[in-house]
Design a protein around this motif. Structure first.
Motif, PDB file in Angstrom:
ATOM      1  N   THR A 174      -3.620   0.278  -3.328  1.00  0.00           N
ATOM      2  CA  THR A 174      -3.347  -0.987  -2.653  1.00  0.00           C
ATOM      3  C   THR A 174      -3.263  -2.064  -3.717  1.00  0.00           C
ATOM      4  O   THR A 174      -4.116  -2.141  -4.607  1.00  0.00           O
ATOM      5  N   VAL A 177      -9.071   0.031   4.799  1.00  0.00           N
ATOM      6  CA  VAL A 177      -9.736  -1.271   4.754  1.00  0.00           C
ATOM      7  C   VAL A 177     -10.542  -1.434   3.459  1.00  0.00           C
ATOM      8  O   VAL A 177     -10.618  -2.529   2.911  1.00  0.00           O
ATOM      9  N   ILE A 178     -11.105  -0.360   2.943  1.00  0.00           N
ATOM     10  CA  ILE A 178     -11.882  -0.452   1.707  1.00  0.00           C
ATOM     11  C   ILE A 178     -10.974  -0.818   0.538  1.00  0.00           C
ATOM     12  O   ILE A 178     -11.280  -1.716  -0.250  1.00  0.00           O
ATOM     13  N   GLU A 216       0.819  -1.208   0.000  1.00  0.00           N
ATOM     14  CA  GLU A 216       0.000   0.000   0.000  1.00  0.00           C
ATOM     15  C   GLU A 216       0.853   1.258   0.000  1.00  0.00           C
ATOM     16  O   GLU A 216       1.962   1.272   0.528  1.00  0.00           O
ATOM     17  N   ILE A 221      -8.083  -7.253  -2.593  1.00  0.00           N
ATOM     18  CA  ILE A 221      -8.131  -8.692  -2.312  1.00  0.00           C
ATOM     19  C   ILE A 221      -9.217  -9.359  -3.143  1.00  0.00           C
ATOM     20  O   ILE A 221      -8.995 -10.416  -3.742  1.00  0.00           O
ATOM     21  N   ALA A 222     -10.401  -8.764  -3.192  1.00  0.00           N
ATOM     22  CA  ALA A 222     -11.502  -9.346  -3.973  1.00  0.00           C
ATOM     23  C   ALA A 222     -11.108  -9.472  -5.442  1.00  0.00           C
ATOM     24  O   ALA A 222     -11.382 -10.491  -6.088  1.00  0.00           O
ATOM     25  N   GLU A 259      -8.117  -2.343   0.736  1.00  0.00           N
ATOM     26  CA  GLU A 259      -7.653  -3.717   0.956  1.00  0.00           C
ATOM     27  C   GLU A 259      -8.703  -4.719   0.500  1.00  0.00           C
ATOM     28  O   GLU A 259      -8.399  -5.692  -0.186  1.00  0.00           O
ATOM     29  N   GLU A 260      -9.952  -4.467   0.898  1.00  0.00           N
ATOM     30  CA  GLU A 260     -11.032  -5.382   0.511  1.00  0.00           C
ATOM     31  C   GLU A 260     -11.187  -5.458  -1.000  1.00  0.00           C
ATOM     32  O   GLU A 260     -11.320  -6.547  -1.570  1.00  0.00           O
ATOM     33  N   LEU A 261     -11.185  -4.318  -1.664  1.00  0.00           N
ATOM     34  CA  LEU A 261     -11.333  -4.308  -3.122  1.00  0.00           C
ATOM     35  C   LEU A 261     -10.159  -4.997  -3.816  1.00  0.00           C
ATOM     36  O   LEU A 261     -10.355  -5.800  -4.728  1.00  0.00           O
TER      37      LEU A 261
END
Length: 84
Positions: free
Chosen positions: A20, A50-51, A15, A57-58, A53-55
């Motif tokens: 990220t 966190v948003i 990041e 990773i998804a 990271e989530e995107l």
């Protein structure tokens, strides 16, 4: 089910201030799969890591899923050709 296995999926995050990158790796019975996903924050949006990271990773997992599915379909095709 007669047999149980644990398979490890590794996800690495890199990041900076606005982006990220997630890299997902999976080794499965000699096959190596690796995929990445990226998320970028608009500089005018508030920082919510966190948003991103989530995107990221998804997106990496979606790409990894496509690779694993393609590998399985290729093996199925080879099996059917050799059996037919």
């Amino acid at each position: 089910m007669d047999e149980e296995k644990d398979i490890t999926l590794s996800i690495h995050l890199a990041e900076d201030e606005t982006s990220t990158v997630a890299t997902a790796t999976l080794d499965l019975r000699g096959d190596h799969f690796e995929a990445s996903g990226q998320a970028r924050r608009n500089p005018i949006d508030p920082a919510k890591p966190v948003i991103g990271e989530e995107l990221a990773i998804a997106r990496a997992l979606r790409s990894l899923e496509a690779q694993i599915t393609e590998a399985a379909e290729t093996k199925i095709e080879r099996f059917l050709v050799h059996e037919g």
